[in-house]
Design a protein around this motif. Sequence first.
Motif, mmCIF file in Angstrom:
data_model
loop_
_atom_site.group_PDB
_atom_site.id
_atom_site.type_symbol
_atom_site.label_atom_id
_atom_site.label_comp_id
_atom_site.label_asym_id
_atom_site.label_seq_id
_atom_site.Cartn_x
_atom_site.Cartn_y
_atom_site.Cartn_z
ATOM 1 N N GLY A 69 35.875 77.532 -32.401
ATOM 2 C CA GLY A 69 34.674 78.252 -31.622
ATOM 3 C C GLY A 69 33.559 76.965 -31.019
ATOM 4 N N PHE A 70 34.052 76.171 -31.237
ATOM 5 C CA PHE A 70 33.521 74.233 -30.918
ATOM 6 C C PHE A 70 33.513 74.626 -29.988
ATOM 7 C CE2 PHE A 70 34.826 72.356 -34.703
ATOM 8 C CZ PHE A 70 34.498 73.238 -35.949
ATOM 9 N N HIS A 71 32.651 73.588 -28.880
ATOM 10 C CA HIS A 71 32.198 72.769 -27.788
ATOM 11 C C HIS A 71 32.755 71.640 -27.823
ATOM 12 C CE1 HIS A 71 28.593 75.893 -26.633
ATOM 13 N NE2 HIS A 71 27.981 75.679 -27.941
ATOM 14 N N VAL A 72 33.035 71.295 -26.103
ATOM 15 C CA VAL A 72 34.265 69.891 -26.533
ATOM 16 C C VAL A 72 33.653 69.029 -24.834
ATOM 17 C CG1 VAL A 72 36.440 68.434 -26.025
ATOM 18 C CG2 VAL A 72 36.080 71.344 -27.896
ATOM 19 N N ALA A 73 33.557 67.856 -24.931
ATOM 20 C CA ALA A 73 32.836 67.160 -23.688
ATOM 21 C C ALA A 73 33.833 66.289 -23.763
ATOM 22 C CB ALA A 73 31.634 67.572 -23.587
ATOM 23 N N VAL A 74 34.601 65.693 -22.371
ATOM 24 C CA VAL A 74 35.087 64.753 -21.423
ATOM 25 C C VAL A 74 34.213 63.772 -20.764
ATOM 26 C CG1 VAL A 74 37.197 63.657 -21.664
ATOM 27 C CG2 VAL A 74 37.190 65.539 -23.324
ATOM 28 N N LEU A 75 33.692 62.697 -20.818
ATOM 29 C CA LEU A 75 33.735 61.761 -19.880
ATOM 30 C C LEU A 75 34.506 61.088 -19.115
ATOM 31 C CD1 LEU A 75 30.267 60.256 -20.372
ATOM 32 C CD2 LEU A 75 30.790 62.697 -20.057
ATOM 33 N N ASP A 76 34.666 61.361 -17.391
ATOM 34 C CA ASP A 76 36.088 60.643 -16.827
ATOM 35 C C ASP A 76 35.487 58.966 -16.541
ATOM 36 O OD1 ASP A 76 38.322 61.910 -15.773
ATOM 37 O OD2 ASP A 76 36.791 61.657 -14.253
ATOM 38 N N ALA A 77 36.173 58.306 -17.724
ATOM 39 C CA ALA A 77 36.212 56.946 -17.776
ATOM 40 C C ALA A 77 34.934 55.758 -16.550
ATOM 41 C CB ALA A 77 37.198 55.993 -18.483
ATOM 42 N N PRO A 78 34.487 54.506 -16.774
ATOM 43 C CA PRO A 78 35.053 54.048 -15.197
ATOM 44 C C PRO A 78 36.060 53.354 -14.876
ATOM 45 C CG PRO A 78 33.197 53.129 -17.771
ATOM 46 C CD PRO A 78 34.599 53.798 -17.803
ATOM 47 N N GLY A 79 36.443 53.896 -13.504
ATOM 48 C CA GLY A 79 37.086 53.991 -13.225
ATOM 49 C C GLY A 79 38.364 54.211 -12.994
ATOM 50 N N HIS A 80 38.530 55.392 -13.397
ATOM 51 C CA HIS A 80 39.312 56.544 -14.251
ATOM 52 C C HIS A 80 38.801 57.923 -13.625
ATOM 53 C CE1 HIS A 80 40.723 53.587 -16.787
ATOM 54 N NE2 HIS A 80 41.560 54.257 -17.271
ATOM 55 N N GLY A 81 39.414 58.633 -13.194
ATOM 56 C CA GLY A 81 39.757 61.042 -12.945
ATOM 57 C C GLY A 81 39.024 60.430 -11.399
ATOM 58 N N ASP A 82 37.508 60.999 -11.169
ATOM 59 C CA ASP A 82 36.877 61.100 -10.560
ATOM 60 C C ASP A 82 36.043 59.784 -9.914
ATOM 61 O OD1 ASP A 82 37.613 63.348 -9.425
ATOM 62 O OD2 ASP A 82 36.542 64.101 -10.394
ATOM 63 N N ARG A 83 35.529 58.864 -10.264
ATOM 64 C CA ARG A 83 35.441 57.789 -10.827
ATOM 65 C C ARG A 83 36.476 55.981 -9.277
ATOM 66 N NH1 ARG A 83 32.267 56.506 -16.345
ATOM 67 N NH2 ARG A 83 30.736 55.213 -14.697
ATOM 68 N N PRO A 84 35.436 55.902 -8.849
ATOM 69 C CA PRO A 84 35.930 55.037 -7.858
ATOM 70 C C PRO A 84 36.407 53.290 -8.859
ATOM 71 C CG PRO A 84 33.813 54.878 -7.516
ATOM 72 C CD PRO A 84 33.404 56.096 -8.138
ATOM 73 N N ARG A 85 36.922 52.891 -8.241
ATOM 74 C CA ARG A 85 37.898 51.868 -9.254
ATOM 75 C C ARG A 85 36.933 50.163 -8.465
ATOM 76 N NH1 ARG A 85 44.119 51.889 -9.287
ATOM 77 N NH2 ARG A 85 44.627 53.173 -10.406
ATOM 78 N N THR A 86 36.530 49.238 -9.262
ATOM 79 C CA THR A 86 35.943 48.477 -9.037
ATOM 80 C C THR A 86 37.214 47.759 -8.466
ATOM 81 O OG1 THR A 86 35.950 47.801 -11.183
ATOM 82 C CG2 THR A 86 33.966 48.774 -10.082
ATOM 83 N N ALA A 87 36.529 45.893 -8.159
ATOM 84 C CA ALA A 87 37.428 44.864 -7.791
ATOM 85 C C ALA A 87 38.047 44.383 -8.806
ATOM 86 C CB ALA A 87 36.754 43.462 -6.771
ATOM 87 N N HIS A 88 36.674 44.479 -10.034
ATOM 88 C CA HIS A 88 37.183 44.263 -11.590
ATOM 89 C C HIS A 88 38.738 45.048 -12.037
ATOM 90 C CE1 HIS A 88 36.894 41.883 -15.376
ATOM 91 N NE2 HIS A 88 36.798 43.454 -16.048
ATOM 92 N N ASP A 89 38.452 46.588 -11.705
ATOM 93 C CA ASP A 89 39.578 47.485 -12.126
ATOM 94 C C ASP A 89 40.867 47.339 -11.747
ATOM 95 O OD1 ASP A 89 37.299 49.216 -14.011
ATOM 96 O OD2 ASP A 89 37.139 50.340 -11.903
ATOM 97 N N GLU A 90 40.780 46.865 -10.429
ATOM 98 C CA GLU A 90 41.838 46.501 -9.634
ATOM 99 C C GLU A 90 43.215 45.454 -9.684
ATOM 100 O OE1 GLU A 90 43.549 49.143 -7.944
ATOM 101 O OE2 GLU A 90 42.124 49.860 -6.756
ATOM 102 N N ALA A 91 41.993 44.334 -10.690
ATOM 103 C CA ALA A 91 42.277 42.991 -10.706
ATOM 104 C C ALA A 91 43.300 43.471 -11.892
ATOM 105 C CB ALA A 91 41.326 41.695 -10.923
ATOM 106 N N GLU A 92 42.630 43.724 -12.474
ATOM 107 C CA GLU A 92 42.520 44.298 -14.707
ATOM 108 C C GLU A 92 44.123 45.161 -14.231
ATOM 109 O OE1 GLU A 92 42.230 41.783 -16.145
ATOM 110 O OE2 GLU A 92 40.434 42.580 -17.918
ATOM 111 N N ILE A 93 43.757 46.027 -13.598
ATOM 112 C CA ILE A 93 45.367 47.127 -13.235
ATOM 113 C C ILE A 93 46.456 46.079 -13.233
ATOM 114 C CG2 ILE A 93 46.650 49.273 -12.126
ATOM 115 C CD1 ILE A 93 43.320 49.992 -12.648
ATOM 116 N N ALA A 94 46.268 45.155 -11.923
ATOM 117 C CA ALA A 94 47.079 43.904 -11.582
ATOM 118 C C ALA A 94 47.882 43.613 -12.233
ATOM 119 C CB ALA A 94 46.777 43.725 -9.908
#
Length: 254
Positions: A69-94
Amino acid sequence: MHPPQFTAESSSNGVLERDFTVGDVPGVLWSPTGAAERAPLILMAHGGGNHKKHPAMSGRARRLVSGCGFHVAVLDAPGHGDRPRTAHDEAEIAELFRARAAGEPEGPVVVRYNEHLACIAVPEYRAALDALQELPEIGTDGPVGFWGINMGTAIGVPLVAIEPRITAAVLGQHWPDVLAEKAKRITVPIEFDLQWDDEHITREEGLALFDAFASKEKSLHVNSGRHKELPRFEADSAVRFFARHFGGAATVLT
Protein backbone atom coordinates in the motif's frame (compact mmCIF):
# COMPACT_ATOMS: atom_id res chain seq x y z
CA MET A 1 7.31 24.34 -3.13
CA HIS A 2 4.35 23.27 -5.25
CA PRO A 3 3.06 19.71 -5.80
CA PRO A 4 4.37 17.87 -8.85
CA GLN A 5 2.76 18.66 -12.19
CA PHE A 6 0.96 15.55 -13.41
CA THR A 7 1.01 15.04 -17.18
CA ALA A 8 -0.61 11.62 -17.68
CA GLU A 9 -2.20 8.82 -15.68
CA SER A 10 -3.45 5.28 -16.05
CA SER A 11 -4.49 2.49 -13.71
CA SER A 12 -4.52 -1.30 -13.73
CA ASN A 13 -4.87 -4.04 -11.12
CA GLY A 14 -5.30 -1.56 -8.29
CA VAL A 15 -2.22 0.52 -9.16
CA LEU A 16 -2.45 4.15 -10.28
CA GLU A 17 0.47 5.30 -12.46
CA ARG A 18 0.98 9.06 -12.87
CA ASP A 19 3.66 10.76 -14.94
CA PHE A 20 4.84 14.04 -13.44
CA THR A 21 7.44 16.74 -13.67
CA VAL A 22 9.20 18.76 -11.00
CA GLY A 23 10.73 21.70 -12.82
CA ASP A 24 12.00 20.10 -16.02
CA VAL A 25 12.75 16.70 -14.46
CA PRO A 26 10.34 13.90 -15.47
CA GLY A 27 9.25 11.22 -13.04
CA VAL A 28 6.56 8.65 -12.39
CA LEU A 29 4.52 8.02 -9.24
CA TRP A 30 2.79 4.72 -8.54
CA SER A 31 0.06 4.68 -5.86
CA PRO A 32 -2.79 2.46 -4.68
CA THR A 33 -5.92 3.21 -6.70
CA GLY A 34 -8.31 5.35 -4.70
CA ALA A 35 -5.88 5.82 -1.81
CA ALA A 36 -7.42 8.18 0.73
CA GLU A 37 -5.16 7.71 3.75
CA ARG A 38 -1.53 8.67 3.91
CA ALA A 39 1.05 5.99 3.20
CA PRO A 40 4.85 5.75 3.14
CA LEU A 41 6.80 6.87 0.07
CA ILE A 42 9.65 4.87 -1.46
CA LEU A 43 11.96 6.75 -3.79
CA MET A 44 13.68 4.54 -6.35
CA ALA A 45 16.51 5.22 -8.81
CA HIS A 46 17.09 3.16 -11.95
CA GLY A 47 20.27 1.56 -13.23
CA GLY A 48 22.63 2.91 -15.85
CA GLY A 49 21.27 3.00 -19.39
CA ASN A 50 17.69 2.45 -18.17
CA HIS A 51 14.81 4.79 -17.41
CA LYS A 52 12.09 5.51 -14.87
CA LYS A 53 9.61 2.95 -16.31
CA HIS A 54 12.12 0.18 -16.97
CA PRO A 55 10.56 -3.21 -16.10
CA ALA A 56 12.78 -3.45 -13.02
CA MET A 57 11.34 -0.15 -11.75
CA SER A 58 7.69 -0.85 -12.58
CA GLY A 59 7.93 -4.39 -11.23
CA ARG A 60 9.42 -3.29 -7.91
CA ALA A 61 6.94 -0.44 -7.67
CA ARG A 62 3.94 -2.71 -8.18
CA ARG A 63 5.24 -5.04 -5.48
CA LEU A 64 5.42 -2.14 -3.03
CA VAL A 65 2.05 -0.66 -4.02
CA SER A 66 0.07 -3.90 -4.22
CA GLY A 67 1.90 -5.69 -1.45
CA CYS A 68 2.23 -2.88 1.09
CA GLY A 69 0.00 0.00 0.00
CA PHE A 70 2.99 2.33 -0.39
CA HIS A 71 3.63 5.12 -2.91
CA VAL A 72 6.68 4.77 -5.18
CA ALA A 73 8.40 7.47 -7.24
CA VAL A 74 11.25 7.31 -9.77
CA LEU A 75 12.98 10.12 -11.70
CA ASP A 76 14.74 9.80 -15.02
CA ALA A 77 18.42 10.24 -14.26
CA PRO A 78 20.28 12.98 -16.15
CA GLY A 79 20.90 11.88 -19.74
CA HIS A 80 18.47 8.96 -19.41
CA GLY A 81 14.87 8.24 -20.38
CA ASP A 82 13.05 11.37 -21.51
CA ARG A 83 15.99 13.64 -20.71
CA PRO A 84 18.40 14.76 -23.44
CA ARG A 85 22.03 13.69 -23.44
CA THR A 86 24.68 16.35 -23.14
CA ALA A 87 28.04 16.30 -24.91
CA HIS A 88 29.53 15.09 -21.61
CA ASP A 89 27.06 12.19 -21.51
CA GLU A 90 27.92 11.20 -25.07
CA ALA A 91 31.65 11.32 -24.38
CA GLU A 92 31.43 9.17 -21.25
CA ILE A 93 29.16 6.62 -22.92
CA ALA A 94 31.54 6.40 -25.88
CA GLU A 95 34.45 5.85 -23.50
CA LEU A 96 32.55 3.09 -21.72
CA PHE A 97 31.86 1.30 -25.00
CA ARG A 98 35.50 1.71 -26.03
CA ALA A 99 36.74 0.19 -22.77
CA ARG A 100 34.23 -2.65 -23.07
CA ALA A 101 35.26 -3.43 -26.66
CA ALA A 102 38.94 -3.37 -25.68
CA GLY A 103 38.37 -5.73 -22.75
CA GLU A 104 39.46 -3.06 -20.27
CA PRO A 105 37.88 -2.64 -16.81
CA GLU A 106 34.65 -0.64 -16.97
CA GLY A 107 34.74 0.44 -13.34
CA PRO A 108 36.87 3.59 -13.68
CA VAL A 109 34.57 5.00 -16.37
CA VAL A 110 31.35 4.02 -14.62
CA VAL A 111 32.48 5.36 -11.24
CA ARG A 112 33.52 8.70 -12.73
CA TYR A 113 30.37 9.10 -14.84
CA ASN A 114 28.01 7.97 -12.07
CA GLU A 115 29.56 10.46 -9.67
CA HIS A 116 28.88 13.22 -12.20
CA LEU A 117 25.26 12.11 -12.62
CA ALA A 118 24.75 11.85 -8.85
CA CYS A 119 25.89 15.44 -8.35
CA ILE A 120 22.98 16.49 -10.56
CA ALA A 121 20.44 13.88 -9.47
CA VAL A 122 20.72 14.24 -5.68
CA PRO A 123 19.34 17.81 -5.52
CA GLU A 124 16.70 16.78 -8.07
CA TYR A 125 15.54 13.95 -5.81
CA ARG A 126 15.40 16.28 -2.83
CA ALA A 127 13.30 18.76 -4.81
CA ALA A 128 11.02 15.94 -5.98
CA LEU A 129 10.61 14.77 -2.39
CA ASP A 130 9.64 18.30 -1.35
CA ALA A 131 7.02 18.37 -4.12
CA LEU A 132 5.64 14.88 -3.52
CA GLN A 133 5.19 15.58 0.18
CA GLU A 134 2.83 18.39 -0.79
CA LEU A 135 0.36 15.73 -1.97
CA PRO A 136 -2.27 14.99 0.71
CA GLU A 137 -1.91 11.22 0.23
CA ILE A 138 1.81 11.44 1.10
CA GLY A 139 2.29 14.44 3.39
CA THR A 140 5.33 15.57 5.33
CA ASP A 141 4.95 13.34 8.37
CA GLY A 142 5.17 9.88 6.79
CA PRO A 143 8.24 7.67 6.42
CA VAL A 144 10.40 7.77 3.28
CA GLY A 145 12.64 5.01 1.97
CA PHE A 146 15.09 4.67 -0.91
CA TRP A 147 15.75 1.72 -3.23
CA GLY A 148 18.47 1.79 -5.87
CA ILE A 149 20.93 -0.79 -7.24
CA ASN A 150 23.97 -0.20 -9.48
CA MET A 151 23.75 3.44 -10.67
CA GLY A 152 20.82 3.77 -8.28
CA THR A 153 23.30 3.19 -5.47
CA ALA A 154 25.65 5.84 -6.88
CA ILE A 155 22.74 8.27 -6.52
CA GLY A 156 21.32 6.75 -3.36
CA VAL A 157 24.37 6.76 -1.11
CA PRO A 158 25.04 10.53 -1.34
CA LEU A 159 21.30 11.20 -1.18
CA VAL A 160 20.67 9.11 1.94
CA ALA A 161 23.82 10.54 3.53
CA ILE A 162 22.40 14.09 3.50
CA GLU A 163 18.61 13.59 3.46
CA PRO A 164 17.24 13.08 7.00
CA ARG A 165 13.73 12.27 5.75
CA ILE A 166 14.97 8.93 4.34
CA THR A 167 14.98 6.42 7.18
CA ALA A 168 15.66 3.06 5.46
CA ALA A 169 17.36 2.07 2.20
CA VAL A 170 18.06 -0.87 -0.10
CA LEU A 171 21.32 -0.49 -2.02
CA GLY A 172 24.02 -2.59 -3.65
CA GLN A 173 26.28 -3.56 -6.53
CA HIS A 174 28.61 -0.61 -6.82
CA TRP A 175 32.27 0.24 -6.34
CA PRO A 176 33.37 1.87 -3.06
CA ASP A 177 35.75 4.40 -4.63
CA VAL A 178 33.75 7.62 -4.16
CA LEU A 179 30.89 6.20 -2.08
CA ALA A 180 32.64 4.74 0.99
CA GLU A 181 33.26 8.10 2.67
CA LYS A 182 29.63 9.10 2.15
CA ALA A 183 28.44 5.69 3.39
CA LYS A 184 30.23 6.35 6.68
CA ARG A 185 27.68 9.11 7.36
CA ILE A 186 24.70 6.78 6.90
CA THR A 187 23.17 5.30 10.06
CA VAL A 188 19.68 4.25 8.88
CA PRO A 189 18.83 0.55 8.36
CA ILE A 190 20.39 -0.82 5.17
CA GLU A 191 19.82 -3.92 3.06
CA PHE A 192 22.73 -4.42 0.64
CA ASP A 193 22.85 -6.71 -2.40
CA LEU A 194 26.08 -8.21 -3.74
CA GLN A 195 26.73 -10.64 -6.58
CA TRP A 196 29.55 -13.03 -5.61
CA ASP A 197 30.67 -13.64 -9.21
CA ASP A 198 30.30 -10.06 -10.47
CA GLU A 199 32.60 -9.64 -13.47
CA HIS A 200 32.92 -5.88 -12.89
CA ILE A 201 32.89 -5.36 -9.11
CA THR A 202 35.23 -7.60 -7.11
CA ARG A 203 34.06 -9.25 -3.91
CA GLU A 204 36.52 -7.12 -1.98
CA GLU A 205 35.14 -3.92 -3.49
CA GLY A 206 31.54 -4.89 -2.78
CA LEU A 207 32.33 -5.87 0.79
CA ALA A 208 34.30 -2.65 1.33
CA LEU A 209 31.27 -0.53 0.47
CA PHE A 210 28.98 -2.60 2.69
CA ASP A 211 31.46 -2.36 5.55
CA ALA A 212 31.61 1.44 5.24
CA PHE A 213 28.00 2.02 6.30
CA ALA A 214 27.73 3.19 9.90
CA SER A 215 24.26 1.70 10.32
CA LYS A 216 23.67 -0.43 13.41
CA GLU A 217 21.20 -2.46 11.37
CA LYS A 218 22.60 -3.51 8.03
CA SER A 219 22.23 -6.85 6.26
CA LEU A 220 24.32 -8.23 3.41
CA HIS A 221 22.54 -10.32 0.79
CA VAL A 222 25.09 -12.25 -1.27
CA ASN A 223 24.08 -14.43 -4.21
CA SER A 224 26.10 -16.41 -6.69
CA GLY A 225 25.98 -15.07 -10.23
CA ARG A 226 27.25 -12.30 -12.44
CA HIS A 227 26.53 -8.58 -12.39
CA LYS A 228 23.16 -8.72 -14.12
CA GLU A 229 21.97 -11.94 -12.43
CA LEU A 230 20.61 -10.52 -9.17
CA PRO A 231 17.82 -12.98 -8.26
CA ARG A 232 14.28 -11.73 -8.54
CA PHE A 233 13.55 -12.92 -5.00
CA GLU A 234 15.79 -10.13 -3.71
CA ALA A 235 13.02 -7.73 -4.80
CA ASP A 236 10.62 -9.59 -2.52
CA SER A 237 13.17 -9.35 0.29
CA ALA A 238 13.42 -5.59 -0.23
CA VAL A 239 9.63 -5.28 -0.04
CA ARG A 240 9.64 -7.17 3.26
CA PHE A 241 12.47 -4.90 4.48
CA PHE A 242 10.45 -1.75 3.86
CA ALA A 243 7.28 -3.34 5.26
CA ARG A 244 9.14 -4.24 8.44
CA HIS A 245 10.32 -0.68 8.94
CA PHE A 246 7.27 1.19 7.64
CA GLY A 247 4.43 -1.09 8.72
CA GLY A 248 3.11 -2.59 5.49
CA ALA A 249 1.55 -6.01 5.11
CA ALA A 250 4.21 -7.17 2.60
CA THR A 251 2.08 -9.48 0.52
CA VAL A 252 4.60 -11.01 -1.91
CA LEU A 253 3.41 -11.08 -5.51
CA THR A 254 4.17 -13.93 -7.91
